[in-house]
Write a protein that holds these residues in place. Structure first.
Motif, PDB file in Angstrom:
ATOM      1  N   PHE A  28     -10.237   2.795  -5.153  1.00 30.05           N
ATOM      2  CA  PHE A  28      -9.097   2.043  -4.601  1.00 30.05           C
ATOM      3  C   PHE A  28      -8.141   1.587  -5.702  1.00 30.05           C
ATOM      4  O   PHE A  28      -7.650   0.456  -5.683  1.00 30.05           O
ATOM      5  N   THR A  29      -7.847   2.474  -6.632  1.00 29.61           N
ATOM      6  CA  THR A  29      -6.886   2.101  -7.682  1.00 29.61           C
ATOM      7  C   THR A  29      -5.537   1.700  -7.073  1.00 29.61           C
ATOM      8  O   THR A  29      -4.813   0.889  -7.647  1.00 29.61           O
ATOM      9  N   HIS A  30      -5.224   2.270  -5.896  1.00 26.41           N
ATOM     10  CA  HIS A  30      -3.934   1.952  -5.269  1.00 26.41           C
ATOM     11  C   HIS A  30      -3.881   0.507  -4.778  1.00 26.41           C
ATOM     12  O   HIS A  30      -2.801  -0.004  -4.493  1.00 26.41           O
ATOM     13  N   ALA A  31      -5.048  -0.159  -4.679  1.00 20.59           N
ATOM     14  CA  ALA A  31      -5.052  -1.579  -4.296  1.00 20.59           C
ATOM     15  C   ALA A  31      -4.967  -2.480  -5.525  1.00 20.59           C
ATOM     16  O   ALA A  31      -4.872  -3.694  -5.394  1.00 20.59           O
ATOM     17  N   LEU A  32      -5.034  -1.875  -6.716  1.00 24.72           N
ATOM     18  CA  LEU A  32      -4.959  -2.658  -7.949  1.00 24.72           C
ATOM     19  C   LEU A  32      -3.587  -2.543  -8.615  1.00 24.72           C
ATOM     20  O   LEU A  32      -3.148  -3.445  -9.317  1.00 24.72           O
ATOM     21  N   ASP A  33      -2.934  -1.395  -8.412  1.00 27.46           N
ATOM     22  CA  ASP A  33      -1.606  -1.220  -9.005  1.00 27.46           C
ATOM     23  C   ASP A  33      -0.622  -2.176  -8.335  1.00 27.46           C
ATOM     24  O   ASP A  33      -0.726  -2.444  -7.136  1.00 27.46           O
ATOM     25  N   MET A  34       0.340  -2.642  -9.131  1.00 31.28           N
ATOM     26  CA  MET A  34       1.323  -3.577  -8.579  1.00 31.28           C
ATOM     27  C   MET A  34       2.159  -2.888  -7.492  1.00 31.28           C
ATOM     28  O   MET A  34       2.539  -1.711  -7.632  1.00 31.28           O
ATOM     29  N   ILE A  35       2.462  -3.625  -6.435  1.00 25.65           N
ATOM     30  CA  ILE A  35       3.305  -3.093  -5.359  1.00 25.65           C
ATOM     31  C   ILE A  35       4.764  -3.257  -5.806  1.00 25.65           C
ATOM     32  O   ILE A  35       5.161  -4.363  -6.201  1.00 25.65           O
ATOM     33  N   PRO A  36       5.553  -2.178  -5.757  1.00 27.33           N
ATOM     34  CA  PRO A  36       6.950  -2.313  -6.225  1.00 27.33           C
ATOM     35  C   PRO A  36       7.683  -3.410  -5.445  1.00 27.33           C
ATOM     36  O   PRO A  36       7.501  -3.539  -4.232  1.00 27.33           O
ATOM     37  N   GLN A  37       8.481  -4.183  -6.175  1.00 26.56           N
ATOM     38  CA  GLN A  37       9.256  -5.241  -5.501  1.00 26.56           C
ATOM     39  C   GLN A  37      10.760  -5.000  -5.629  1.00 26.56           C
ATOM     40  O   GLN A  37      11.545  -5.883  -5.310  1.00 26.56           O
ATOM     41  N   ASP A  38      11.105  -3.800  -6.089  1.00 26.49           N
ATOM     42  CA  ASP A  38      12.528  -3.480  -6.225  1.00 26.49           C
ATOM     43  C   ASP A  38      12.980  -2.456  -5.182  1.00 26.49           C
ATOM     44  O   ASP A  38      14.016  -1.828  -5.338  1.00 26.49           O
ATOM     45  N   VAL A  39      12.161  -2.236  -4.153  1.00 26.80           N
ATOM     46  CA  VAL A  39      12.547  -1.340  -3.050  1.00 26.80           C
ATOM     47  C   VAL A  39      12.234  -2.079  -1.751  1.00 26.80           C
ATOM     48  O   VAL A  39      11.487  -3.072  -1.761  1.00 26.80           O
ATOM     49  N   PRO A  40      12.770  -1.619  -0.601  1.00 23.74           N
ATOM     50  CA  PRO A  40      12.452  -2.307   0.656  1.00 23.74           C
ATOM     51  C   PRO A  40      10.932  -2.409   0.845  1.00 23.74           C
ATOM     52  O   PRO A  40      10.197  -1.472   0.490  1.00 23.74           O
ATOM     53  N   PRO A  41      10.443  -3.541   1.382  1.00 20.46           N
ATOM     54  CA  PRO A  41       9.000  -3.806   1.366  1.00 20.46           C
ATOM     55  C   PRO A  41       8.133  -2.770   2.077  1.00 20.46           C
ATOM     56  O   PRO A  41       7.038  -2.458   1.605  1.00 20.46           O
ATOM     57  N   LEU A  42       8.622  -2.220   3.169  1.00 14.87           N
ATOM     58  CA  LEU A  42       7.781  -1.246   3.868  1.00 14.87           C
ATOM     59  C   LEU A  42       7.684   0.062   3.071  1.00 14.87           C
ATOM     60  O   LEU A  42       6.648   0.712   3.053  1.00 14.87           O
TER      61      LEU A  42
ATOM     62  N   SER B  66       4.509 -10.413  -2.550  1.00 16.13           N
ATOM     63  CA  SER B  66       4.437 -11.242  -3.771  1.00 16.13           C
ATOM     64  C   SER B  66       3.059 -11.861  -3.926  1.00 16.13           C
ATOM     65  O   SER B  66       2.500 -11.914  -5.026  1.00 16.13           O
ATOM     66  N   GLN B  67       2.496 -12.347  -2.817  1.00 20.06           N
ATOM     67  CA  GLN B  67       1.161 -12.957  -2.890  1.00 20.06           C
ATOM     68  C   GLN B  67       0.111 -11.905  -3.238  1.00 20.06           C
ATOM     69  O   GLN B  67      -0.793 -12.154  -4.040  1.00 20.06           O
ATOM     70  N   ALA B  68       0.211 -10.724  -2.632  1.00 22.86           N
ATOM     71  CA  ALA B  68      -0.736  -9.652  -2.958  1.00 22.86           C
ATOM     72  C   ALA B  68      -0.611  -9.276  -4.432  1.00 22.86           C
ATOM     73  O   ALA B  68      -1.603  -9.005  -5.112  1.00 22.86           O
ATOM     74  N   ASN B  69       0.618  -9.296  -4.941  1.00 19.28           N
ATOM     75  CA  ASN B  69       0.807  -8.967  -6.362  1.00 19.28           C
ATOM     76  C   ASN B  69       0.234 -10.038  -7.288  1.00 19.28           C
ATOM     77  O   ASN B  69      -0.155  -9.740  -8.411  1.00 19.28           O
ATOM     78  N   ARG B  70       0.184 -11.269  -6.813  1.00 15.55           N
ATOM     79  CA  ARG B  70      -0.479 -12.316  -7.643  1.00 15.55           C
ATOM     80  C   ARG B  70      -1.951 -11.953  -7.814  1.00 15.55           C
ATOM     81  O   ARG B  70      -2.523 -12.071  -8.895  1.00 15.55           O
ATOM     82  N   VAL B  71      -2.568 -11.515  -6.710  1.00 16.07           N
ATOM     83  CA  VAL B  71      -3.978 -11.097  -6.781  1.00 16.07           C
ATOM     84  C   VAL B  71      -4.109  -9.942  -7.775  1.00 16.07           C
ATOM     85  O   VAL B  71      -4.993  -9.935  -8.641  1.00 16.07           O
ATOM     86  N   ARG B  72      -3.200  -8.971  -7.665  1.00 15.17           N
ATOM     87  CA  ARG B  72      -3.291  -7.784  -8.516  1.00 15.17           C
ATOM     88  C   ARG B  72      -3.008  -8.130  -9.985  1.00 15.17           C
ATOM     89  O   ARG B  72      -3.610  -7.559 -10.889  1.00 15.17           O
TER      90      ARG B  72
END
Ligand code: SF4
Length: 468
Positions: free
Chosen positions: A348-362, A244-250
């Motif tokens: 590093f577009t993969h560091a800018l896209d939002m990390i999904p939060q609807d699947v297990p975190p790993l 969640s915190q990483a997604n705030r950055v993104r």
């Protein structure tokens, strides 16, 4: 908003600093005038042009004090983790631990530029057999040998497999020099077969489900190694909170990028945006402060956009930039030539896209890691670039090749051909070494020609419209 926006020199920043200070500017503990960093050897700062806001000052000071922050973290008893190559995945996990600070030793890439080659890191790499046939990341080897830049990490974690040869070879050399590395494997991302179970990754590319599961199993190993180092278990709840915190950055960066690339006139210079984007990868060794720094910058940019103010002429040529530049000054040069950055793909577009939060975190992290543009084909990369060129309304694409980089010799050509065929926009390829002073006139001429081509195409389009 602090002042009428403009790009200023380092000397002008000294004056601006005093003015802001007298006006009551609040600064973090790492604040201070920018010019003090020149005394630490960051000579390139004298040649750059900067945004004149207090928010930009905070961004620069945050960036230029990362080594101090890492040393303070060590003094405070934190474990220091050097993460290499994956650009944005392992730090999300590492910052979930209370007593771990993570950074990218690969960031030494920019030391030869910032110190204008006075650091001798490239010579140290030469002496170890890592010569200029490698990309500037070889400076990292020199930084480990001299120990003069970042603290030697308690643990090194590096992704291998579908990564560039440069970093793999240099990391192996590092391992051989007595810095043991925890390796984890990134498979080459492929298209799913027909009827094969697939997953849509952040950014929209499909990958076979089995590859996501494999990366997840590798990240399980990374997690276990971090838990052992930290002496603390990382459960799903803590990892989800870190995501969640990483997604705030993104989220902040997504809005910043949108405003910076689409607002008329351009509200923030390309150089500050490059630094802001880089924070998504590693949080500059302090995730909480990263959020505060980006929040202030976003507030400044929103204020400028609402007031219709910017740092460049409204008719600046809209250029999409591919690959990070080894010499930061080249971002200034584009603007000096009449261009502005409208879209970026800095690997590093993969560091800018939002990390999904609807699947297990790993699994969410595994999906992000597999979306790395370096893990798939250059065609995937080019298609993402085309989509973003359209999205941000760029009028030309500039590909800055990285000297010696193993992914660039042909990749630039592949991207260039696909972009030209798909979008009918001019494409320019340039090569940018860590210090461009001797070739600055050539670079200027080539970038000016690109800007002039964009203007000529605009005139032709306007001519066709007025003929109708
Ligand atoms: S070759 Fe490219 S991806 Fe690899 S370290 Fe160098 S710049 Fe980074």
């Amino acid at each position: 908003m602090t002042d009428a926006p403009e790009r200023i020199t380092l000397e002008e920043w000294d004056v601006q600093y005093e003015k802001l200070r007298r006006a009551g500017m609040r600064q973090p503990q790492y604040g201070g005038p920018l010019s003090r960093h020149v005394e630490d050897g960051d000579h390139r700062l004298r040649k750059l042009r900067y945004d004149n806001s207090a928010a930009a000052l905070r961004l620069w000071n945050f960036l230029l004090t990362e080594e101090d922050r890492l040393r303070e973290a060590r003094s405070a008893g934190k474990k220091i983790v050097g993460t290499m190559k994956d650009l944005g995945t392992v730090p999300v996990m590492a910052y979930c631990f209370d007593n771990v600070a993570a950074f990218y030793p690969d960031g030494a890439w920019w030391i030869p530029c910032v110190m204008e080659l006075s650091d001798g890191l490239l010579e140290v790499a030469d002496s170890l057999g890592i010569d200029e046939s490698f990309c500037p990341v070889r400076a990292m080897l020199g930084a480990f040998v001299t120990g003069a830049h970042f603290p030697i990490p308690d643990m090194l974690i590096c992704s291998v497999g579908a990564t560039c040869d440069d970093l793999s070879a240099i990391a192996q050399r590092l391992n051989g020099l007595g810095h043991p590395i925890f390796w984890w494997e990134m498979p080459h991302r492929r298209c799913p077969e027909q009827d094969e179970p697939a997953v849509i990754l952040p950014g929209g590319i499909a990958a076979p489900k089995c590859q996501v599961e494999f990366v997840k199993s590798e990240l399980e190993r990374v997690k276990a190694a971090l838990e052992e180092l930290a002496g603390e278990r990382l459960d799903e709840e803590k990892l989800s909170a870190g995501i969640s915190q990483a997604n705030r950055v993104r989220q902040y960066l997504a809005e910043l990028r949108y405003l910076a690339f689409t607002a008329e006139p351009c509200p923030i210079p390309a150089l500050e945006m490059l630094i802001a984007e880089m924070l998504a990868i590693h949080f500059c060794s302090d995730r909480r402060e990263t959020i505060a720094v980006l929040g202030e910058l976003l507030e400044e940019v929103r204020g400028r956009v609402n007031a219709g103010l910017g740092v460049l002429d409204a008719d600046a040529a809209r250029i999409f930039w591919v690959n990070p530049v080894a010499d930061l000054q080249v971002m200034n040069l584009l603007e000096d030539c009449g261009g502005r950055v409208c879209g970026t793909e800095y690997l590093f577009t993969h560091a800018l896209d939002m990390i999904p939060q609807d699947v297990p975190p790993l699994e969410a992290l595994a999906r992000c890691a597999l979306a790395d543009p370096m893990a798939g084909s250059s065609i995937d990369r080019a298609e993402r670039i085309c989509a973003d060129v359209r999205r941000f309304g760029a009028e030309a694409v500039l590909i800055s090749r990285i000297p010696g980089a193993s992914h660039c010799a042909l990749e630039g050509q592949v991207i260039s051909e696909i972009v030209a065929e798909t979008l009918d926009v001019p494409v320019l390829e340039i090569e940018v070494p860590p210090v461009t002073d001797s070739m600055s006139p050539t670079l200027r001429t080539r970038i000016e020609a690109l800007v002039e081509t964009v203007r000529a195409r605009r005139r032709a389009t306007q001519g066709i419209r007025s003929d109708r």
